[in-house]
Design an enzyme around this catalytic site. Sequence first.
Site, PDB file in Angstrom:
ATOM      1  N   PRO A 187       1.036  -2.621   3.942  1.00 14.43           N
ATOM      2  CG  PRO A 187      -0.081  -2.792   5.968  1.00 14.43           C
ATOM      3  CD  PRO A 187       1.074  -3.352   5.193  1.00 14.43           C
ATOM      4  CD  GLU A 188       2.296   1.050  -1.058  1.00 12.74           C
ATOM      5  OE1 GLU A 188       2.263   2.169  -1.599  1.00 12.74           O
ATOM      6  OE2 GLU A 188       2.480  -0.003  -1.696  1.00 12.74           O
TER       7      GLU A 188
END
Length: 276
Positions: free
Chosen positions: A2-3
Site C-alpha cells: 500500500p502506498e
Amino acid sequence: MPELPEVETVRRSLSPVILNQPIKSLNVYYERILQHVSPAQFRRQLTGSCFINLTRRGKYLIFQLDNDLEMVAHLRMTGRLIYFSDAKIELAKHTSAVFGFESGGELRFEDVRKFGTIDLVPRGKYEQIKGLSTLGVEPLSQEFTVEHLQELTRKRSAKIKGLLLDQTKIAGLGNIYADESLFMAGIHPEREAGSLNLRELKKLHQAIVEVLQEAIVGQGTTLRDYRTGYGREGSFQNKLQIYGKKGEKCPRCGVDLEYKKVAGRTSHFCPACQRE
Ligand SMILES: [Zn+2]
C-alpha cells in the site's frame, strides 16, 4: 505494498466507523506485530478507551487515543485494516490483531506476510519510530511545491526513481506511483535527479500530485492484497498507464514498454516517451 493513496483510502473509510467507539476487547494473535510495547501493556492501555482521530503521514496511520497515546500502524507489504460491523464473521486465517468495539463491530488487522507493525507512543513522540520521524514532505500538502522538488533534486546524482522512493525526501510514494508519475512527466527513471530542468520538474511535480489525487478518488490500486477499510478492492488498477504492463504497448505512442531494475525496484517505462 500500500502506498499513499491506499493508506489514505483506509483512513477515510475507517474514520466514520471506528472513531469515538469505546474499545471493549483486544486480541493480539501475532504478538510480533507490536513494536516497543508488550501485549499486556497494549491491551491495558487500549481497552476502555476510544480512537478520537485518525490521521495519515506518508504510509503510516496514526490513531489518536483519548488517553494522550497514539497507536501508529504500518501495513507494509500485505497488511489490511478492515472494519467488520458483524463480529460473527469468521476471522481470516492471517489475522494479527482484533479490536472489538462496544458497538459490536471489530477492526481487524490481517496480514499474510506479517511485516505490518503497530506502535504505541505518547502523542506526537515519534522518535522510536524511525521511519515516521524522518519522513519528508507530504506530496499533497501546500509545502510540496515545484521549488521544494527543485531543492530536493538539486545537485543530486541519485537516479530520479530512487529519489522518488526515498521516504525521507517525499513521503508516501512507492513503486506504482513513482513509475506512473515518471511516465506522465516523460522522464526516464534512471535520469540523474540533478539533471532535470525546471520544465521537467514542473511536469513531474504536476504528475505526482495528479496521479496521487486520482488514485485516492479511485480508492487505491488493488493488484493483490490491498483492500479498503470496508474490505473492498480499489479501482485505480484499471487506470494504470504503465506499472506492471510489461509486454504491452505504450498507451501514448504504441512502442513496446520496457522494464528494468532501478534503485533496487522493477521499473516500467516507455523507451520512446521517457528517453534516457
Ligand atoms: Zn511511449
